[in-house]
Motif scaffolding. Sequence first.
Motif, short mmCIF file in Angstrom:
data_model
loop_
_atom_site.label_atom_id
_atom_site.label_comp_id
_atom_site.label_asym_id
_atom_site.label_seq_id
_atom_site.Cartn_x
_atom_site.Cartn_y
_atom_site.Cartn_z
N UNK A 153 0.82 -1.21 0.00
CA UNK A 153 0.00 0.00 0.00
C UNK A 153 0.86 1.26 0.00
N UNK A 154 1.96 1.24 0.73
CA UNK A 154 2.86 2.39 0.72
C UNK A 154 3.48 2.56 -0.67
N UNK A 155 3.82 1.45 -1.33
CA UNK A 155 4.36 1.52 -2.69
C UNK A 155 3.38 2.20 -3.63
N UNK A 156 2.11 1.88 -3.48
CA UNK A 156 1.08 2.48 -4.35
C UNK A 156 1.02 4.00 -4.16
N UNK A 157 1.07 4.43 -2.91
CA UNK A 157 1.03 5.86 -2.63
C UNK A 157 2.28 6.53 -3.19
N UNK A 158 3.43 5.88 -3.05
CA UNK A 158 4.68 6.44 -3.57
C UNK A 158 4.64 6.56 -5.09
N UNK A 159 4.11 5.54 -5.76
CA UNK A 159 4.00 5.58 -7.22
C UNK A 159 3.09 6.75 -7.63
N UNK A 160 1.96 6.86 -6.95
CA UNK A 160 1.01 7.94 -7.27
C UNK A 160 1.65 9.31 -7.06
N UNK A 161 2.45 9.44 -5.99
CA UNK A 161 3.13 10.72 -5.72
C UNK A 161 4.14 11.05 -6.82
N UNK A 162 4.92 10.07 -7.24
CA UNK A 162 5.96 10.33 -8.23
C UNK A 162 5.36 10.68 -9.59
N UNK A 163 4.25 10.08 -9.92
CA UNK A 163 3.58 10.45 -11.19
C UNK A 163 2.96 11.84 -11.07
N UNK A 164 2.43 12.17 -9.89
CA UNK A 164 1.92 13.53 -9.67
C UNK A 164 3.04 14.55 -9.85
N UNK A 165 4.23 14.21 -9.37
CA UNK A 165 5.38 15.10 -9.54
C UNK A 165 5.78 15.23 -11.01
N UNK A 166 5.65 14.13 -11.76
CA UNK A 166 5.94 14.18 -13.20
C UNK A 166 4.98 15.13 -13.90
#
Length: 337
Positions: A127-140
């Motif tokens: 679940x933490x990985x999912x949030x991290x992925x979502x954050x990094x794409x938001x930053x992109x």
Amino acid sequence: MREFDYEKLVVATDGFSPSRLIGKGSHGFVYKGLLQDQDDNKRHIVVAIKTPSSSPSPSSSPLFKKSEQTKKLENEISVMSSLPRSPHVLSFLGHAEKRLMVVDFMPNGSLHQLLHVSTSHPPPPTWLNRIEIALKIARAVHFLHEQSILHRDIKSENILFDSNWEPKLADFGLAVDLTGKVKPAPAGTIGYLDPSYTSPDELSTKTDIYSYGVVLLEIFSCRKAIDVSRSPASIVDWAIPLIEEGKIGEICCGGGSGVFMGTNLRLLRMAARCVSSDVESRPSSGEITAEMVTCLAEPLRSFPLWISFFRGVVKLKRRKKRLRETLTWPGQTCRVR
């Protein structure tokens, strides 16, 4: 921007051999290539080479006949070559004759494969990985919008993972520079395409925000953007009523309870804002990024509380044990409850 020799790219892909074909994008084909390192002639680096043609031959001219695919690839080269480096966007390495593009090789596939195709290897993201992925794409997305670039085709298939499982936003064939005078006709992928984007004049950063919102729902539900085997087929039409009713557990795939409950609720409410039919109410990419950072910090802050609780339980048990030993008399035991 480095310009590669066309013939060297032919050699690097073994003549664009079908065995080197690793992917098919919206406007081209991607091959795995081995290029000689400029700093070390004995060393080769692995790259990805994109071409608008499925099978260019080694003897063919690099000046392919212009097609719609070629125009999109040229647009991708133009956009990517203008961007500064970002850790969250696929790195552009160069081109050849404005017809072939060379980018970093991404060995771990796409987010779409990770969510919908992979079985046991690799294991589903935590679940933490999912949030991290979502954050990094938001930053992109935020990075692109700061450069006045709209991606226009944000989707899980265009989010690729490098050797360290870092996500990168890729495929800029439909990207648009907002500073340009001409706005193109609406384009994108069904399921991710903003339904409010029906004419060139309606193009804005909120178009990308809608697509990002769909990806966010996809990350947390493990459901495809469009799944004709389900009713409703659209992930947006399925998820929004559940979010409005507070049925978070029915949406979240493997993380709908416990320490993540509050975080999930905030994330899904934000996703609902992203895909809102009221375009003006959608958050900006900067607002999304800030909210994602806050959401990622929440469960991490909660873990020390749980650790302190369990440590307290352990200390209490040890104290009781010592009391039992102290209060034990010959022939008599005083129990401490």
